[in-house]
Design an enzyme around this catalytic site. Structure first.
Site, PDB file in Angstrom:
ATOM      1  N   HIS A 242       0.864  -1.182   0.000  1.00  0.00           N
ATOM      2  CA  HIS A 242       0.000   0.000   0.000  1.00  0.00           C
ATOM      3  C   HIS A 242       0.903   1.235   0.000  1.00  0.00           C
ATOM      4  O   HIS A 242       1.870   1.288   0.762  1.00  0.00           O
ATOM      5  CB  HIS A 242      -0.888  -0.024   1.248  1.00  0.00           C
ATOM      6  CG  HIS A 242      -1.986   0.995   1.208  1.00  0.00           C
ATOM      7  ND1 HIS A 242      -1.743   2.342   1.317  1.00  0.00           N
ATOM      8  CD2 HIS A 242      -3.327   0.861   1.069  1.00  0.00           C
ATOM      9  CE1 HIS A 242      -2.894   2.993   1.241  1.00  0.00           C
ATOM     10  NE2 HIS A 242      -3.875   2.119   1.082  1.00  0.00           N
ATOM     11  N   GLU A 255      -6.985   5.953   1.893  1.00  0.00           N
ATOM     12  CA  GLU A 255      -7.023   6.384   0.501  1.00  0.00           C
ATOM     13  C   GLU A 255      -7.959   7.581   0.297  1.00  0.00           C
ATOM     14  O   GLU A 255      -7.764   8.384  -0.616  1.00  0.00           O
ATOM     15  CB  GLU A 255      -7.537   5.210  -0.343  1.00  0.00           C
ATOM     16  CG  GLU A 255      -6.810   5.010  -1.617  1.00  0.00           C
ATOM     17  CD  GLU A 255      -6.582   3.513  -1.891  1.00  0.00           C
ATOM     18  OE1 GLU A 255      -7.502   2.721  -1.626  1.00  0.00           O
ATOM     19  OE2 GLU A 255      -5.493   3.166  -2.342  1.00  0.00           O
ATOM     20  N   ARG A 258      -6.431  11.049  -0.216  1.00  0.00           N
ATOM     21  CA  ARG A 258      -6.114  11.434  -1.601  1.00  0.00           C
ATOM     22  C   ARG A 258      -7.393  11.654  -2.408  1.00  0.00           C
ATOM     23  O   ARG A 258      -7.490  12.603  -3.185  1.00  0.00           O
ATOM     24  CB  ARG A 258      -5.237  10.360  -2.255  1.00  0.00           C
ATOM     25  CG  ARG A 258      -3.776  10.480  -1.877  1.00  0.00           C
ATOM     26  CD  ARG A 258      -2.977   9.279  -2.363  1.00  0.00           C
ATOM     27  NE  ARG A 258      -3.246   8.108  -1.543  1.00  0.00           N
ATOM     28  CZ  ARG A 258      -3.239   6.852  -1.982  1.00  0.00           C
ATOM     29  NH1 ARG A 258      -3.001   6.594  -3.250  1.00  0.00           N
ATOM     30  NH2 ARG A 258      -3.477   5.850  -1.155  1.00  0.00           N
ATOM     31  N   ARG A 279      -2.771   0.980  -6.470  1.00  0.00           N
ATOM     32  CA  ARG A 279      -1.803   0.903  -5.378  1.00  0.00           C
ATOM     33  C   ARG A 279      -0.427   0.431  -5.839  1.00  0.00           C
ATOM     34  O   ARG A 279       0.593   0.904  -5.342  1.00  0.00           O
ATOM     35  CB  ARG A 279      -2.329  -0.048  -4.302  1.00  0.00           C
ATOM     36  CG  ARG A 279      -3.511   0.536  -3.583  1.00  0.00           C
ATOM     37  CD  ARG A 279      -4.155  -0.460  -2.658  1.00  0.00           C
ATOM     38  NE  ARG A 279      -5.160   0.199  -1.839  1.00  0.00           N
ATOM     39  CZ  ARG A 279      -5.919  -0.426  -0.948  1.00  0.00           C
ATOM     40  NH1 ARG A 279      -5.796  -1.722  -0.771  1.00  0.00           N
ATOM     41  NH2 ARG A 279      -6.796   0.246  -0.239  1.00  0.00           N
ATOM     42  N   HIS A 381       0.448  -4.949   2.815  1.00  0.00           N
ATOM     43  CA  HIS A 381      -0.943  -4.660   3.138  1.00  0.00           C
ATOM     44  C   HIS A 381      -1.874  -5.859   3.042  1.00  0.00           C
ATOM     45  O   HIS A 381      -2.660  -6.099   3.947  1.00  0.00           O
ATOM     46  CB  HIS A 381      -1.430  -3.545   2.218  1.00  0.00           C
ATOM     47  CG  HIS A 381      -2.786  -3.028   2.570  1.00  0.00           C
ATOM     48  ND1 HIS A 381      -3.115  -2.655   3.855  1.00  0.00           N
ATOM     49  CD2 HIS A 381      -3.893  -2.838   1.829  1.00  0.00           C
ATOM     50  CE1 HIS A 381      -4.375  -2.253   3.875  1.00  0.00           C
ATOM     51  NE2 HIS A 381      -4.869  -2.365   2.666  1.00  0.00           N
ATOM     52  N   HIS A 382      -1.818  -6.604   1.957  1.00  0.00           N
ATOM     53  CA  HIS A 382      -2.892  -7.574   1.708  1.00  0.00           C
ATOM     54  C   HIS A 382      -2.370  -8.723   0.863  1.00  0.00           C
ATOM     55  O   HIS A 382      -1.705  -8.497  -0.145  1.00  0.00           O
ATOM     56  CB  HIS A 382      -4.020  -6.850   0.955  1.00  0.00           C
ATOM     57  CG  HIS A 382      -5.266  -7.653   0.754  1.00  0.00           C
ATOM     58  ND1 HIS A 382      -6.367  -7.534   1.557  1.00  0.00           N
ATOM     59  CD2 HIS A 382      -5.583  -8.584  -0.166  1.00  0.00           C
ATOM     60  CE1 HIS A 382      -7.316  -8.359   1.139  1.00  0.00           C
ATOM     61  NE2 HIS A 382      -6.861  -9.010   0.090  1.00  0.00           N
ATOM     62  N   ARG A 421      -5.429  -5.286  -6.044  1.00  0.00           N
ATOM     63  CA  ARG A 421      -6.788  -5.156  -5.530  1.00  0.00           C
ATOM     64  C   ARG A 421      -7.122  -3.681  -5.362  1.00  0.00           C
ATOM     65  O   ARG A 421      -6.337  -2.914  -4.815  1.00  0.00           O
ATOM     66  CB  ARG A 421      -6.910  -5.870  -4.174  1.00  0.00           C
ATOM     67  CG  ARG A 421      -8.301  -5.801  -3.570  1.00  0.00           C
ATOM     68  CD  ARG A 421      -8.336  -6.512  -2.233  1.00  0.00           C
ATOM     69  NE  ARG A 421      -7.417  -5.924  -1.276  1.00  0.00           N
ATOM     70  CZ  ARG A 421      -7.660  -4.810  -0.594  1.00  0.00           C
ATOM     71  NH1 ARG A 421      -8.780  -4.157  -0.742  1.00  0.00           N
ATOM     72  NH2 ARG A 421      -6.752  -4.351   0.259  1.00  0.00           N
ATOM     73  N   VAL A 427     -13.448  -5.223   1.595  1.00  0.00           N
ATOM     74  CA  VAL A 427     -14.652  -5.274   2.430  1.00  0.00           C
ATOM     75  C   VAL A 427     -15.821  -5.847   1.623  1.00  0.00           C
ATOM     76  O   VAL A 427     -16.650  -6.595   2.148  1.00  0.00           O
ATOM     77  CB  VAL A 427     -14.981  -3.887   3.018  1.00  0.00           C
ATOM     78  CG1 VAL A 427     -16.268  -3.942   3.821  1.00  0.00           C
ATOM     79  CG2 VAL A 427     -13.837  -3.428   3.920  1.00  0.00           C
TER      80      VAL A 427
END
Ligand code: ADP
Length: 446
Positions: A242, A255, A258, A279, A381-382, A421, A427
Protein backbone atom coordinates in the site's frame (compact mmCIF):
# COMPACT_ATOMS: atom_id res chain seq x y z
CA UNK A 1 -16.42 -37.44 22.53
CA UNK A 2 -15.40 -33.81 22.77
CA UNK A 3 -17.28 -30.71 21.69
CA UNK A 4 -18.89 -30.93 18.33
CA UNK A 5 -20.53 -28.37 16.05
CA UNK A 6 -22.24 -28.17 12.71
CA UNK A 7 -19.85 -25.43 11.65
CA UNK A 8 -16.59 -24.18 13.10
CA UNK A 9 -15.60 -20.76 11.72
CA UNK A 10 -11.92 -19.91 12.22
CA UNK A 11 -11.34 -16.17 12.53
CA UNK A 12 -13.52 -13.24 13.59
CA UNK A 13 -12.72 -10.71 10.89
CA UNK A 14 -15.44 -9.49 8.57
CA UNK A 15 -15.49 -12.77 6.65
CA UNK A 16 -15.80 -15.07 9.66
CA UNK A 17 -18.41 -12.95 11.44
CA UNK A 18 -20.50 -12.67 8.27
CA UNK A 19 -20.24 -16.42 7.68
CA UNK A 20 -21.42 -17.30 11.19
CA UNK A 21 -24.38 -14.92 11.00
CA UNK A 22 -25.47 -16.12 7.56
CA UNK A 23 -25.15 -19.79 8.51
CA UNK A 24 -27.16 -19.21 11.67
CA UNK A 25 -29.89 -17.32 9.84
CA UNK A 26 -30.20 -20.22 7.39
CA UNK A 27 -30.89 -22.57 10.26
CA UNK A 28 -27.44 -23.77 11.33
CA UNK A 29 -27.69 -22.71 14.94
CA UNK A 30 -24.90 -24.98 16.17
CA UNK A 31 -22.06 -22.72 15.02
CA UNK A 32 -18.97 -21.50 16.83
CA UNK A 33 -16.37 -18.82 16.05
CA UNK A 34 -12.71 -19.17 17.01
CA UNK A 35 -10.38 -16.21 17.45
CA UNK A 36 -6.75 -16.64 18.35
CA UNK A 37 -6.28 -13.05 19.51
CA UNK A 38 -7.82 -11.32 22.51
CA UNK A 39 -9.81 -9.02 20.22
CA UNK A 40 -12.28 -9.63 17.43
CA UNK A 41 -12.12 -8.17 13.98
CA UNK A 42 -8.63 -8.90 12.63
CA UNK A 43 -7.43 -6.60 9.91
CA UNK A 44 -11.05 -5.70 9.21
CA UNK A 45 -10.77 -3.36 12.21
CA UNK A 46 -8.22 -1.35 10.24
CA UNK A 47 -10.23 -1.17 7.09
CA UNK A 48 -10.33 2.51 6.36
CA UNK A 49 -11.66 3.18 2.90
CA UNK A 50 -15.07 1.57 2.68
CA UNK A 51 -17.02 -1.13 0.88
CA UNK A 52 -17.24 -0.99 -2.89
CA UNK A 53 -20.63 -1.96 -4.25
CA UNK A 54 -22.64 -1.22 -7.38
CA UNK A 55 -26.33 -0.67 -8.21
CA UNK A 56 -26.99 -0.08 -4.51
CA UNK A 57 -30.06 1.62 -3.13
CA UNK A 58 -27.82 4.32 -1.65
CA UNK A 59 -26.20 5.08 -5.00
CA UNK A 60 -29.66 5.28 -6.58
CA UNK A 61 -30.93 7.61 -3.85
CA UNK A 62 -27.94 9.86 -4.45
CA UNK A 63 -28.24 9.86 -8.23
CA UNK A 64 -24.99 7.93 -8.79
CA UNK A 65 -25.16 5.90 -11.98
CA UNK A 66 -23.25 2.67 -11.78
CA UNK A 67 -23.55 -0.90 -12.98
CA UNK A 68 -22.38 -4.31 -11.82
CA UNK A 69 -20.68 -4.78 -15.18
CA UNK A 70 -18.70 -1.54 -14.83
CA UNK A 71 -17.69 -2.51 -11.28
CA UNK A 72 -16.53 -5.92 -12.54
CA UNK A 73 -14.69 -4.37 -15.48
CA UNK A 74 -12.84 -1.88 -13.28
CA UNK A 75 -11.99 -4.61 -10.76
CA UNK A 76 -10.52 -6.79 -13.52
CA UNK A 77 -8.72 -3.82 -15.09
CA UNK A 78 -7.34 -2.85 -11.67
CA UNK A 79 -5.95 -6.39 -11.38
CA UNK A 80 -4.48 -6.13 -14.89
CA UNK A 81 -6.76 -8.95 -16.02
CA UNK A 82 -5.16 -11.54 -13.77
CA UNK A 83 -8.17 -11.86 -11.47
CA UNK A 84 -10.85 -14.53 -11.71
CA UNK A 85 -13.62 -13.14 -13.98
CA UNK A 86 -16.29 -15.49 -12.62
CA UNK A 87 -15.59 -14.80 -8.96
CA UNK A 88 -15.29 -11.06 -9.69
CA UNK A 89 -18.65 -11.10 -11.46
CA UNK A 90 -20.16 -13.03 -8.56
CA UNK A 91 -18.77 -10.50 -6.08
CA UNK A 92 -20.00 -7.47 -8.01
CA UNK A 93 -23.43 -8.94 -8.81
CA UNK A 94 -23.97 -9.67 -5.11
CA UNK A 95 -22.51 -6.43 -3.77
CA UNK A 96 -25.77 -4.47 -3.57
CA UNK A 97 -27.40 -7.41 -1.80
CA UNK A 98 -24.60 -7.39 0.74
CA UNK A 99 -25.06 -3.65 1.34
CA UNK A 100 -28.76 -4.31 2.03
CA UNK A 101 -27.93 -7.30 4.25
CA UNK A 102 -25.55 -5.17 6.32
CA UNK A 103 -28.13 -2.40 6.51
CA UNK A 104 -30.58 -4.95 7.88
CA UNK A 105 -28.02 -5.85 10.56
CA UNK A 106 -27.74 -2.18 11.52
CA UNK A 107 -24.56 -1.46 9.57
CA UNK A 108 -25.57 1.40 7.29
CA UNK A 109 -22.99 2.38 4.66
CA UNK A 110 -24.59 5.29 2.84
CA UNK A 111 -21.75 7.83 2.62
CA UNK A 112 -20.29 7.13 -0.82
CA UNK A 113 -16.86 8.20 -2.08
CA UNK A 114 -14.16 7.39 -4.64
CA UNK A 115 -10.96 5.46 -4.15
CA UNK A 116 -8.18 4.76 -6.64
CA UNK A 117 -9.14 2.76 -9.71
CA UNK A 118 -12.86 3.58 -9.96
CA UNK A 119 -14.61 6.03 -12.27
CA UNK A 120 -17.85 6.23 -10.28
CA UNK A 121 -18.51 6.86 -6.59
CA UNK A 122 -18.83 3.31 -5.33
CA UNK A 123 -16.99 3.15 -2.03
CA UNK A 124 -19.63 2.96 0.73
CA UNK A 125 -18.74 4.28 4.18
CA UNK A 126 -20.64 4.83 7.43
CA UNK A 127 -22.96 7.84 7.44
CA UNK A 128 -20.43 10.11 9.19
CA UNK A 129 -17.67 9.26 6.72
CA UNK A 130 -15.58 7.43 9.31
CA UNK A 131 -13.44 4.34 8.71
CA UNK A 132 -15.63 1.39 7.73
CA UNK A 133 -13.96 -1.26 9.91
CA UNK A 134 -14.82 0.44 13.16
CA UNK A 135 -18.51 0.36 12.26
CA UNK A 136 -18.57 -3.00 10.50
CA UNK A 137 -16.83 -5.10 13.17
CA UNK A 138 -18.88 -3.92 16.18
CA UNK A 139 -22.06 -4.17 14.09
CA UNK A 140 -21.34 -7.76 13.08
CA UNK A 141 -20.20 -8.70 16.60
CA UNK A 142 -23.50 -7.32 17.95
CA UNK A 143 -25.40 -9.46 15.44
CA UNK A 144 -23.40 -12.53 16.52
CA UNK A 145 -24.17 -11.79 20.16
CA UNK A 146 -27.88 -11.25 19.45
CA UNK A 147 -27.96 -14.78 18.04
CA UNK A 148 -26.02 -16.19 20.98
CA UNK A 149 -23.38 -17.58 18.64
CA UNK A 150 -20.41 -18.40 20.88
CA UNK A 151 -17.00 -16.87 20.19
CA UNK A 152 -14.02 -18.62 21.73
CA UNK A 153 -11.42 -15.90 22.24
CA UNK A 154 -7.71 -16.64 22.57
CA UNK A 155 -8.44 -19.95 20.88
CA UNK A 156 -5.96 -20.79 18.17
CA UNK A 157 -6.75 -23.28 15.43
CA UNK A 158 -3.61 -25.37 14.97
CA UNK A 159 -4.59 -28.13 12.55
CA UNK A 160 -7.45 -29.45 10.48
CA UNK A 161 -8.59 -32.96 11.39
CA UNK A 162 -9.51 -35.35 8.60
CA UNK A 163 -11.44 -38.57 8.33
CA UNK A 164 -10.57 -40.07 4.99
CA UNK A 165 -10.89 -37.26 2.46
CA UNK A 166 -13.20 -35.12 4.57
CA UNK A 167 -12.36 -32.40 7.06
CA UNK A 168 -14.19 -33.33 10.26
CA UNK A 169 -12.77 -31.05 12.89
CA UNK A 170 -10.16 -28.63 14.12
CA UNK A 171 -7.41 -29.14 16.64
CA UNK A 172 -7.23 -26.02 18.79
CA UNK A 173 -5.13 -24.63 21.57
CA UNK A 174 -7.47 -23.18 24.16
CA UNK A 175 -6.92 -22.38 27.83
CA UNK A 176 -3.53 -24.03 27.75
CA UNK A 177 -4.80 -27.33 26.35
CA UNK A 178 -4.98 -28.90 22.91
CA UNK A 179 -8.40 -30.30 22.08
CA UNK A 180 -10.31 -31.31 18.97
CA UNK A 181 -13.58 -29.63 18.04
CA UNK A 182 -15.70 -31.83 15.81
CA UNK A 183 -17.38 -30.17 12.81
CA UNK A 184 -19.55 -31.11 9.86
CA UNK A 185 -17.93 -28.18 8.06
CA UNK A 186 -14.98 -25.90 8.77
CA UNK A 187 -14.79 -22.38 7.38
CA UNK A 188 -11.33 -20.85 7.15
CA UNK A 189 -11.60 -17.10 7.63
CA UNK A 190 -8.13 -16.54 9.03
CA UNK A 191 -7.12 -13.53 6.95
CA UNK A 192 -3.63 -12.92 5.59
CA UNK A 193 0.06 -13.28 6.37
CA UNK A 194 1.37 -9.71 6.65
CA UNK A 195 2.60 -10.18 10.22
CA UNK A 196 4.62 -13.28 9.37
CA UNK A 197 7.82 -11.87 7.86
CA UNK A 198 9.24 -15.34 7.16
CA UNK A 199 6.19 -16.37 5.16
CA UNK A 200 6.14 -13.02 3.33
CA UNK A 201 9.76 -13.51 2.30
CA UNK A 202 9.12 -17.14 1.37
CA UNK A 203 6.70 -15.94 -1.32
CA UNK A 204 8.29 -12.57 -1.99
CA UNK A 205 12.00 -12.27 -1.21
CA UNK A 206 11.97 -8.66 -2.43
CA UNK A 207 9.65 -7.62 0.44
CA UNK A 208 12.25 -8.31 3.12
CA UNK A 209 12.27 -5.55 5.72
CA UNK A 210 8.98 -3.87 4.71
CA UNK A 211 6.74 -2.58 7.48
CA UNK A 212 3.27 -4.11 7.66
CA UNK A 213 -0.16 -2.60 8.20
CA UNK A 214 -1.44 -5.96 9.49
CA UNK A 215 -2.52 -6.90 13.01
CA UNK A 216 -0.20 -9.31 14.87
CA UNK A 217 -2.52 -12.31 14.34
CA UNK A 218 -2.18 -12.16 10.55
CA UNK A 219 0.41 -14.92 10.41
CA UNK A 220 -0.86 -17.01 7.51
CA UNK A 221 -2.08 -19.97 9.61
CA UNK A 222 -4.96 -20.60 7.23
CA UNK A 223 -2.65 -21.16 4.26
CA UNK A 224 -0.64 -23.74 6.16
CA UNK A 225 -3.75 -25.55 7.41
CA UNK A 226 -5.38 -25.56 3.99
CA UNK A 227 -2.28 -26.80 2.24
CA UNK A 228 -1.85 -29.62 4.73
CA UNK A 229 -5.19 -31.12 3.65
CA UNK A 230 -4.49 -30.74 -0.06
CA UNK A 231 -6.06 -27.37 -0.86
CA UNK A 232 -4.47 -25.44 -3.69
CA UNK A 233 -2.96 -22.04 -2.97
CA UNK A 234 -2.93 -19.69 -5.96
CA UNK A 235 -1.07 -16.44 -6.71
CA UNK A 236 0.66 -16.43 -3.31
CA UNK A 237 3.35 -14.07 -4.62
CA UNK A 238 0.65 -11.41 -5.08
CA UNK A 239 1.20 -9.57 -1.84
CA UNK A 240 -0.14 -6.07 -2.18
CA UNK A 241 1.86 -3.19 -0.87
CA UNK A 242 0.00 0.00 0.00
CA UNK A 243 1.54 3.34 -1.01
CA UNK A 244 0.59 5.47 1.97
CA UNK A 245 1.87 3.90 5.16
CA UNK A 246 3.43 6.04 7.87
CA UNK A 247 6.55 4.01 8.59
CA UNK A 248 7.29 4.68 12.27
CA UNK A 249 3.85 3.60 13.44
CA UNK A 250 2.90 1.36 10.46
CA UNK A 251 -0.28 3.45 10.18
CA UNK A 252 -2.12 3.21 6.90
CA UNK A 253 -3.14 6.67 5.72
CA UNK A 254 -6.60 6.18 4.24
CA UNK A 255 -7.02 6.38 0.50
CA UNK A 256 -9.91 8.79 1.06
CA UNK A 257 -7.36 11.46 1.98
CA UNK A 258 -6.11 11.43 -1.60
CA UNK A 259 -9.66 10.94 -2.88
CA UNK A 260 -10.57 14.12 -1.00
CA UNK A 261 -7.89 16.14 -2.79
CA UNK A 262 -4.50 15.39 -1.19
CA UNK A 263 -1.39 15.16 -3.37
CA UNK A 264 1.86 13.25 -2.98
CA UNK A 265 5.05 15.28 -3.22
CA UNK A 266 8.62 14.02 -2.99
CA UNK A 267 11.42 15.36 -0.82
CA UNK A 268 11.99 18.10 -3.41
CA UNK A 269 8.41 19.29 -3.04
CA UNK A 270 7.36 18.01 -6.47
CA UNK A 271 4.45 15.82 -7.48
CA UNK A 272 5.54 12.73 -9.41
CA UNK A 273 2.50 10.56 -10.25
CA UNK A 274 -1.28 10.31 -10.54
CA UNK A 275 -2.11 9.90 -6.86
CA UNK A 276 -5.41 8.19 -7.73
CA UNK A 277 -3.82 5.45 -9.78
CA UNK A 278 -3.77 1.87 -8.49
CA UNK A 279 -1.80 0.90 -5.38
CA UNK A 280 0.89 -1.05 -7.21
CA UNK A 281 1.72 1.82 -9.56
CA UNK A 282 1.67 4.55 -6.92
CA UNK A 283 3.89 2.42 -4.65
CA UNK A 284 6.39 1.79 -7.44
CA UNK A 285 6.52 5.49 -8.33
CA UNK A 286 7.11 6.40 -4.69
CA UNK A 287 10.01 3.98 -4.37
CA UNK A 288 11.70 5.73 -7.31
CA UNK A 289 11.74 9.07 -5.48
CA UNK A 290 14.78 10.21 -3.50
CA UNK A 291 14.69 8.30 -0.21
CA UNK A 292 11.78 6.17 -1.44
CA UNK A 293 9.07 8.16 0.33
CA UNK A 294 6.52 10.92 -0.24
CA UNK A 295 4.66 13.59 1.68
CA UNK A 296 0.90 13.16 1.53
CA UNK A 297 0.02 16.85 1.47
CA UNK A 298 -3.35 18.51 2.01
CA UNK A 299 -5.19 21.58 3.24
CA UNK A 300 -7.76 22.29 5.94
CA UNK A 301 -10.71 21.18 3.79
CA UNK A 302 -9.26 17.70 3.43
CA UNK A 303 -8.38 17.62 7.11
CA UNK A 304 -11.95 18.45 8.08
CA UNK A 305 -13.62 16.10 5.58
CA UNK A 306 -11.77 12.97 6.65
CA UNK A 307 -12.38 11.89 10.24
CA UNK A 308 -9.29 9.71 10.36
CA UNK A 309 -6.92 12.66 10.01
CA UNK A 310 -7.60 14.02 13.49
CA UNK A 311 -6.55 10.61 14.80
CA UNK A 312 -3.32 10.65 12.79
CA UNK A 313 -2.73 14.14 14.14
CA UNK A 314 -3.27 13.05 17.74
CA UNK A 315 -0.72 10.30 17.19
CA UNK A 316 1.79 12.91 16.09
CA UNK A 317 1.95 11.82 12.45
CA UNK A 318 0.90 15.12 10.88
CA UNK A 319 3.35 17.94 10.07
CA UNK A 320 1.75 21.35 9.71
CA UNK A 321 2.11 25.04 9.01
CA UNK A 322 -0.18 28.07 8.74
CA UNK A 323 0.89 28.53 5.11
CA UNK A 324 2.64 26.66 2.33
CA UNK A 325 5.93 28.28 3.37
CA UNK A 326 5.49 27.20 6.99
CA UNK A 327 4.67 23.64 6.01
CA UNK A 328 7.65 23.60 3.65
CA UNK A 329 9.89 24.61 6.54
CA UNK A 330 8.40 21.91 8.76
CA UNK A 331 9.04 19.15 6.22
CA UNK A 332 12.31 20.57 4.94
CA UNK A 333 11.39 21.16 1.30
CA UNK A 334 11.98 24.26 -0.78
CA UNK A 335 8.99 26.61 -0.20
CA UNK A 336 9.00 28.05 -3.71
CA UNK A 337 8.96 24.57 -5.24
CA UNK A 338 6.13 23.42 -3.01
CA UNK A 339 4.16 26.58 -3.79
CA UNK A 340 4.70 26.04 -7.53
CA UNK A 341 3.56 22.40 -7.18
CA UNK A 342 0.35 23.47 -5.43
CA UNK A 343 -0.28 26.28 -7.93
CA UNK A 344 0.10 23.87 -10.83
CA UNK A 345 -2.23 21.36 -9.18
CA UNK A 346 -4.79 24.06 -8.46
CA UNK A 347 -4.68 25.07 -12.11
CA UNK A 348 -5.73 21.60 -13.28
CA UNK A 349 -8.66 21.59 -10.87
CA UNK A 350 -10.07 24.89 -12.04
CA UNK A 351 -9.24 25.38 -15.68
CA UNK A 352 -9.97 21.85 -16.79
CA UNK A 353 -6.43 21.63 -18.13
CA UNK A 354 -5.01 18.13 -18.19
CA UNK A 355 -2.66 17.03 -15.46
CA UNK A 356 0.85 16.13 -16.60
CA UNK A 357 0.58 13.01 -14.40
CA UNK A 358 -2.87 12.09 -15.71
CA UNK A 359 -4.86 12.63 -12.53
CA UNK A 360 -8.56 12.98 -13.24
CA UNK A 361 -10.15 11.83 -9.97
CA UNK A 362 -10.47 13.72 -6.70
CA UNK A 363 -8.91 16.90 -8.08
CA UNK A 364 -9.87 19.60 -5.59
CA UNK A 365 -7.97 22.91 -5.36
CA UNK A 366 -6.01 23.73 -2.22
CA UNK A 367 -7.35 26.70 -0.28
CA UNK A 368 -4.97 29.19 1.37
CA UNK A 369 -4.26 28.81 5.04
CA UNK A 370 -3.31 25.75 7.09
CA UNK A 371 -1.32 23.09 5.30
CA UNK A 372 -0.55 19.55 6.42
CA UNK A 373 1.68 16.66 5.39
CA UNK A 374 2.21 13.06 6.48
CA UNK A 375 5.39 11.20 5.51
CA UNK A 376 4.46 7.95 3.76
CA UNK A 377 6.08 5.01 2.00
CA UNK A 378 4.86 1.60 0.87
CA UNK A 379 4.03 -1.13 3.40
CA UNK A 380 2.81 -4.74 3.22
CA UNK A 381 -0.94 -4.66 3.14
CA UNK A 382 -2.89 -7.57 1.71
CA UNK A 383 -2.31 -11.12 0.47
CA UNK A 384 -4.26 -11.33 -2.76
CA UNK A 385 -3.33 -14.95 -3.33
CA UNK A 386 -4.59 -17.81 -1.21
CA UNK A 387 -6.94 -20.79 -1.09
CA UNK A 388 -8.62 -21.45 -4.41
CA UNK A 389 -12.41 -21.48 -4.07
CA UNK A 390 -15.49 -21.78 -6.24
CA UNK A 391 -18.79 -19.87 -6.06
CA UNK A 392 -19.86 -21.95 -3.06
CA UNK A 393 -16.64 -21.02 -1.26
CA UNK A 394 -15.57 -24.67 -1.28
CA UNK A 395 -11.81 -25.09 -0.93
CA UNK A 396 -10.46 -26.75 -4.06
CA UNK A 397 -7.52 -29.03 -4.66
CA UNK A 398 -5.12 -28.75 -7.58
CA UNK A 399 -7.49 -30.72 -9.84
CA UNK A 400 -10.37 -28.38 -9.03
CA UNK A 401 -12.19 -30.89 -6.82
CA UNK A 402 -13.66 -29.61 -3.59
CA UNK A 403 -12.26 -30.88 -0.32
CA UNK A 404 -15.27 -32.25 1.59
CA UNK A 405 -16.06 -30.22 4.68
CA UNK A 406 -13.60 -27.39 3.98
CA UNK A 407 -14.67 -23.88 3.02
CA UNK A 408 -12.82 -20.57 2.92
CA UNK A 409 -13.75 -16.89 2.70
CA UNK A 410 -12.05 -13.51 2.90
CA UNK A 411 -8.39 -12.62 2.61
CA UNK A 412 -7.35 -16.27 3.09
CA UNK A 413 -8.83 -17.03 -0.34
CA UNK A 414 -6.93 -16.17 -3.47
CA UNK A 415 -7.01 -15.33 -7.11
CA UNK A 416 -10.13 -13.17 -7.08
CA UNK A 417 -8.42 -9.79 -7.36
CA UNK A 418 -5.41 -10.87 -9.39
CA UNK A 419 -2.24 -8.85 -9.06
CA UNK A 420 -3.77 -5.64 -7.77
CA UNK A 421 -6.79 -5.16 -5.53
CA UNK A 422 -8.79 -1.93 -5.71
CA UNK A 423 -9.17 -0.07 -2.38
CA UNK A 424 -12.60 -0.88 -0.95
CA UNK A 425 -12.83 -4.27 -2.65
CA UNK A 426 -11.61 -6.24 0.39
CA UNK A 427 -14.65 -5.27 2.43
CA UNK A 428 -16.88 -6.15 -0.52
CA UNK A 429 -15.10 -9.50 -0.86
CA UNK A 430 -15.31 -10.45 2.82
CA UNK A 431 -18.94 -9.43 3.13
CA UNK A 432 -20.22 -10.97 -0.09
CA UNK A 433 -18.25 -14.20 0.27
CA UNK A 434 -18.61 -14.32 4.06
CA UNK A 435 -22.40 -14.22 3.73
CA UNK A 436 -22.21 -16.61 0.80
CA UNK A 437 -20.14 -19.25 2.55
CA UNK A 438 -22.49 -19.30 5.54
CA UNK A 439 -25.43 -19.84 3.23
CA UNK A 440 -23.58 -22.42 1.12
CA UNK A 441 -22.65 -24.47 4.19
CA UNK A 442 -26.23 -24.31 5.47
CA UNK A 443 -27.47 -25.54 2.10
CA UNK A 444 -24.89 -28.34 1.95
CA UNK A 445 -25.78 -29.58 5.42
CA UNK A 446 -29.56 -29.21 5.03
P1 ADP B 1 -10.91 -11.11 6.73
O1 ADP B 1 -10.81 -9.70 6.27
O2 ADP B 1 -10.69 -12.09 5.66
O3 ADP B 1 -12.14 -11.35 7.54
P2 ADP B 1 -9.29 -10.51 9.07
O4 ADP B 1 -7.84 -10.25 9.07
O5 ADP B 1 -10.18 -9.35 9.26
O6 ADP B 1 -9.64 -11.30 7.72
O7 ADP B 1 -9.67 -11.57 10.19
C1 ADP B 1 -9.03 -12.81 10.33
C2 ADP B 1 -9.09 -13.22 11.79
O8 ADP B 1 -8.67 -14.58 11.95
C3 ADP B 1 -8.18 -12.40 12.69
O9 ADP B 1 -8.91 -11.89 13.78
C4 ADP B 1 -7.11 -13.39 13.14
O10 ADP B 1 -6.56 -13.10 14.40
C5 ADP B 1 -7.88 -14.70 13.13
N1 ADP B 1 -7.03 -15.88 13.01
C6 ADP B 1 -5.96 -16.05 12.21
N2 ADP B 1 -5.41 -17.27 12.37
C7 ADP B 1 -6.14 -17.90 13.31
C8 ADP B 1 -6.06 -19.18 13.94
N3 ADP B 1 -5.11 -20.06 13.64
N4 ADP B 1 -6.99 -19.50 14.88
C9 ADP B 1 -7.97 -18.61 15.22
N5 ADP B 1 -8.07 -17.38 14.68
C10 ADP B 1 -7.19 -17.02 13.74
Amino acid sequence: AGESYDVVVIGTGGAGLSAAIAAYDKGLTNVVLLEKMGVNGGNTNYSSSGMNASETKFQKEQGIEDSNDLFAQETLDGGHNTGDPELVKFMCDNSAGAIDWLDGLGVTLDNITLTGGMSVKRCHRPTDGSAVGLTLVPGLVAAVEERNIPIKMNCEAKELVKDGDAVTGVKVKFEGKETVLGAKAVILATGGLGSNPDMVVQYRPDLKGYVTTNQPGATGDGYTMAESVGAELVQMDQIQIHPTVEQESSTLIAEGVRGGGAILVNSEGKRFFDEMSTRDKVSAAELEQPGGFAWCTFDQQVYDANKAIAKYDKSGLVQKGASVAELAAAIDVDPATLQATIDAYNAITTSGATDEFGRTEGCIAFADGNMYAIKVAPGIHHEMGGVKINEKNEALDASGNSIPGLYAAGEVTGGIHGNNRIGGNAVCDITVFGKNVGEAVAEALA
